[in-house]
Design a protein around this motif. Structure first.
Motif, mmCIF file in Angstrom:
data_model
loop_
_atom_site.group_PDB
_atom_site.id
_atom_site.type_symbol
_atom_site.label_atom_id
_atom_site.label_comp_id
_atom_site.label_asym_id
_atom_site.label_seq_id
_atom_site.Cartn_x
_atom_site.Cartn_y
_atom_site.Cartn_z
ATOM 1 N N SER A 108 1.060 -1.147 -0.120
ATOM 2 C CA SER A 108 0.185 -0.029 0.066
ATOM 3 C C SER A 108 1.146 1.205 0.144
ATOM 4 O O SER A 108 1.661 1.335 1.137
ATOM 5 C CB SER A 108 -0.949 -0.060 1.296
ATOM 6 O OG SER A 108 -1.722 1.281 1.071
ATOM 7 N N ASP A 110 1.016 5.610 -1.185
ATOM 8 C CA ASP A 110 0.461 6.647 -1.458
ATOM 9 C C ASP A 110 1.573 8.045 -1.454
ATOM 10 O O ASP A 110 2.211 8.246 -0.477
ATOM 11 C CB ASP A 110 -0.555 7.081 -0.478
ATOM 12 C CG ASP A 110 -1.472 8.358 -0.613
ATOM 13 O OD1 ASP A 110 -1.343 8.673 -1.876
ATOM 14 O OD2 ASP A 110 -1.945 8.996 0.182
ATOM 15 N N SER A 112 2.923 11.866 -3.228
ATOM 16 C CA SER A 112 2.456 13.156 -4.067
ATOM 17 C C SER A 112 3.752 13.919 -3.897
ATOM 18 O O SER A 112 4.713 13.797 -3.021
ATOM 19 C CB SER A 112 1.325 13.835 -3.268
ATOM 20 O OG SER A 112 1.524 14.148 -2.061
#
Length: 255
Positions: A108, A110, A112
């Protein structure tokens, strides 16, 4: 060999296998990276052109009052028996590479990035997976996206956009030359200045082009969808608008 000794060996094997499995889970769970607090780094730029090569990350690209390329990143990821990590580097002073590695049994990630670019630098963005927001560019801006929404705001330089899977929106744009080819997604343009040329293509998705009041040479064609043109039309106008959609409604109107 007695029956009892066989049972003992089987029981020992099962216990050993269970212990190893437990050890693997513990080791895997320890490979956790949580970088919720941002990390910032500056990269020296050579010349007036920058290519941003990114994958699996959301990008915010901003024209700013900086001397070098300033990158801020956020990353939160974990992998069970695998890797979850990010990397960044500048290649030859012209190509910024942003990578996200997320491999394992259970993963997992994430990520940016916010990339601040010196003004007067032409920028090319090549992003494989993730949204792209670009703001404030007065120079040439080229964006290529494999999968993700593209939003451009407050741009005045030439704009060239290609998206294979994702919508494209340009708001508050004064660009005089716009090319946008979108394979699967909605297109919306809202211009603040009269353009010289707009070339928009879409295979699957509606299209809305808002233009300042002027006379335009308009070529709008939708193979499967309605066409509405609500601007003054002049076949000899130097302001040319071409909008073609295979499957989707086209609307060209005055804002």
């Amino acid at each position: 060999m007695t029956v009892r000794s066989v049972r003992t060996r089987i029981r020992s094997s099962l216990v050993t296998a269970g212990a190893l499995a437990g050890a693997l889970v513990i080791v895997g769970c320890s490979d956790v990276s949580k970088d919720k607090d941002p990390e910032t780094r500056e990269f020296a730029l050579q010349g007036r052109e920058l290519t941003i090569d990114s994958d699996d990350s959301a990008l915010d690209v901003v024209a700013a009052d900086v001397e070098d390329v300033r990158v801020t990143r956020w990353f939160d990821g974990h992998a069970v028996v695998g890797d979850a990590e990010v990397s960044w580097r500048m290649v030859d002073g012209k190509r910024l590479e942003l990578r996200v590695k997320c491999e394992g049994v259970v993963t997992s990630c994430d990520a940016s990035h916010r990339v601040e670019v010196p003004r007067k630098v032409a920028v090319t963005v090549d992003n494989e997976d993730g949204r792209v927001n670009a703001t404030g560019f007065g120079t040439a801006l080229k964006i290529r996206s494999q999968d993700g929404r593209i939003v451009v705001k407050d741009a005045s330089g030439p704009l060239d956009v290609e998206s294979k899977d994702g919508s494209f929106e340009a708001v508050g744009v004064a660009s005089r030359d716009i090319r946008a080819h979108v394979r699967d997604g909605r297109v919306r343009l809202a211009l603040t200045e009269v353009p010289d040329r707009i070339d928009v293509r879409s295979k699957d998705g509606s299209m809305e082009i808002g233009l300042p009041e002027a006379a335009y040479k308009v070529d709008a064609d939708a193979q499967d969808g309605s066409v509405e043109v609500d601007v003054e039309r002049d076949a000899s106008s130097p302001h040319v608008v071409s909008a073609v959609s295979q499957d989707g409604r086209i609307r060209v109107h005055t804002v």
